[in-house]
Motif scaffolding. Structure first.
Motif, short mmCIF file in Angstrom:
data_model
loop_
_atom_site.label_atom_id
_atom_site.label_comp_id
_atom_site.label_asym_id
_atom_site.label_seq_id
_atom_site.Cartn_x
_atom_site.Cartn_y
_atom_site.Cartn_z
N ALA A 230 -12.14 32.20 66.58
CA ALA A 230 -11.45 31.17 67.36
C ALA A 230 -12.01 29.78 67.11
O ALA A 230 -11.28 28.79 67.18
N ARG A 231 -13.30 29.67 66.82
CA ARG A 231 -13.91 28.35 66.68
C ARG A 231 -13.38 27.58 65.47
O ARG A 231 -13.65 26.39 65.34
N GLU B 31 -10.63 19.63 50.93
CA GLU B 31 -11.91 20.33 51.04
C GLU B 31 -13.05 19.34 51.26
O GLU B 31 -14.00 19.61 52.01
N HIS B 32 -12.96 18.19 50.61
CA HIS B 32 -14.01 17.17 50.78
C HIS B 32 -14.05 16.66 52.22
O HIS B 32 -15.14 16.53 52.81
N HIS B 33 -12.89 16.38 52.78
CA HIS B 33 -12.85 15.81 54.13
C HIS B 33 -13.13 16.85 55.21
O HIS B 33 -13.30 16.47 56.38
N LEU B 34 -13.19 18.12 54.87
CA LEU B 34 -13.53 19.13 55.86
C LEU B 34 -14.90 18.88 56.46
O LEU B 34 -15.16 19.24 57.62
N GLY B 35 -15.79 18.29 55.67
CA GLY B 35 -17.12 18.01 56.19
C GLY B 35 -17.08 17.11 57.42
O GLY B 35 -17.86 17.31 58.37
N GLN C 239 -17.38 19.60 65.07
CA GLN C 239 -17.24 20.94 65.63
C GLN C 239 -18.60 21.64 65.55
O GLN C 239 -18.88 22.39 64.63
N ARG C 240 -19.44 21.37 66.52
CA ARG C 240 -20.79 21.93 66.50
C ARG C 240 -20.85 23.15 67.41
O ARG C 240 -20.32 23.16 68.51
N ALA D 225 -10.25 30.38 73.46
CA ALA D 225 -11.41 31.24 73.22
C ALA D 225 -12.51 30.55 72.41
O ALA D 225 -13.54 31.18 72.13
N GLY D 226 -12.31 29.29 72.06
CA GLY D 226 -13.30 28.59 71.26
C GLY D 226 -13.89 27.36 71.92
O GLY D 226 -14.78 26.72 71.35
N LEU D 227 -13.41 27.02 73.13
CA LEU D 227 -13.90 25.83 73.83
C LEU D 227 -14.49 26.21 75.19
O LEU D 227 -14.10 27.21 75.81
#
Length: 411
Positions: free
Chosen positions: A62-63, A240-244, A250-251, A41-43
């Motif tokens: 879902a994204r 949390e830092h690497h989430l960026g 994931q645009r 549902a997210g792709l």
């Protein structure tokens, strides 16, 4: 919890009756369903249009389902550290190979067959690529994955290779803590160097989840203390830092996605693992969680391109929600068949064969016939009052755990 003193402040638990952390199976299932929701549902893949137009509300959740992979990595660190305790390097290798490969081999065959017959959402690069995929190291050689989720298995293999160094010396509290600190240090060095082969092996973007899982397993075994909480806190900050970096890939329709839902999800994942490690969910004994946990690995392996192919083929015939639910049920059925008809019997045959080969190596090396260990990876402990100068120890009974792998996973 009973301990044997030795080597300074080392603390070695003794094994007793086995148990199982049923709530961990539930967490593993949640991670698998999150990844499935993301793919279904997210792709764009299975629908031919942007999923926002198909699921205006569901898509907003879902994204972010790809974060289930990070959960699998944390579960893997937790479960592997528990199950490898007191085991030899040979036993560790045998347990990993016999657990990871049987279902994976069947998944490669099944997925390659489906996308070859119906190349709607994916195509294989040829039989050479399929053969290379059987090794799980295809990514290191630049060979495309038969299914998109396989990249996580290569990350798992890197974790096994690193952790095997600790297992070879024998797992102890001190060595595990040192391993966690050194892994974080290596990750920071690799980033500061601007990217090199070290970064490829220490995977700094995902190391915080593996390390946090190890620290949580030590809490479960030895009870929490300031050092372990410090490792978890530092891992959380790094995660949390690497989430960026993950969000950058994931645009949403060409625009960056909001970061706060991902940040809250990671926070919730760490909180759930903390609750599991502290034993607050040991009263959960729902029987259905055990088979559900066993299905998560084959489900993770086969759901993406086979499920998206099914969605592509039926998207004009069934309502979208019904198609997603139906595809999920079909994939659960396929996963059950792989687990019962392939994974279990092949693992049962592969494990003793590999163990015999390792025994022969020991004999050839002149070490005599090695002492065989129990074929089931079960670890437990019995409570005992701490000695003077030692940190408080957990009253929790150790639990056998399932595959940590994606996971994920993904014993």
């Amino acid at each position: 919890m009973a301990y044997a003193r030795g080597g300074g402040s080392e603390r070695q638990p003794q094994t007793a009756s086995p148990g199982r952390i049923h709530a961990l199976d539930g967490f593993r299932l949640l991670a698998a369903l999150m990844v499935m929701l993301y793919h279904y549902a997210g792709l764009y893949g299975g629908w031919g249009v942007h999923p926002r137009s198909v699921f205006p509300c569901l898509y907003m959740v879902a994204r972010y389902g790809w974060l289930g992979v990070e959960m699998f990595f944390m579960i893997s660190g937790f479960s592997i550290c528990l199950s490898a305790w007191g085991r030899s390097l040979g036993y560790f290798a045998v347990s990993r190979v016999s657990r990871i490969y049987p279902a994976y081999w069947m998944a490669v065959l099944l997925t390659a067959s489906v996308v070859t017959i119906w190349p709607h959402v994916r195509q294989v690069s040829g039989w050479q690529a399929v053969l290379m995929n059987f090794t799980i190291v295809q990514e290191a050689l630049g060979v495309p994955n038969v299914d998109g989720v396989y990249w996580t298995l290569f990350a798992e293999l890197k974790f096994y290779a690193l952790f095997a160094a600790v297992v070879s010396f024998g797992l102890t509290y001190r060595r595990c803590v040192l391993f966690c600190c050194l892994w974080h240090l290596a990750g920071l060095i690799s980033i500061s160097d601007g990217g090199n082969s070290l970064e490829a092996w220490v995977i700094p973007g995902f190391a915080p989840y593996f390390v946090a899982g190890i620290a949580f397993s030590l809490m479960h075994r030895f009870a929490p203390n300031a050092v372990l909480w410090a490792i978890v806190a530092f891992s959380f900050v790094l995660a949390e830092h690497h989430l960026g970096e993950r969000l950058a890939g994931q645009r949403d329709a060409g625009h960056p996605m909001p970061a706060w839902p991902a940040q809250l999800t990671v926070l919730a994942a760490f909180a759930i693992m903390a609750v599991l490690a502290l034993g607050w969910l040991t009263t959960i004994h729902w029987r259905w969680l055990t088979p559900a946990g066993a299905l998560t690995y084959p489900l993770y392996l086969v759901h993406q391109h086979i499920g998206m192919t099914l969605i592509y083929s039926l998207r004009d015939r069934l309502p979208a929600i019904a198609l997603v639910l139906g595809t999920t049920l079909v994939m659960l059925g396929v996963s059950w068949a792989i687990h019962r008809l392939c994974e279990r019997p092949l693992s049962a045959r592969l494990r003793p064969s590999l163990q015999q080969s390792i025994d022969q190596v020991h004999i050839a090396a002149g070490s005599g016939v090695p002492t065989r260990q129990a074929p089931r990876e079960r670890v437990s402990t019995v409570p005992e009052a701490p000695k003077a100068g030692e940190p408080a120890r957990s009253h929790l009974e150790e639990s056998a755990v399932g595959v940590g792998e994606i996971s994920p996973p993904l014993n």
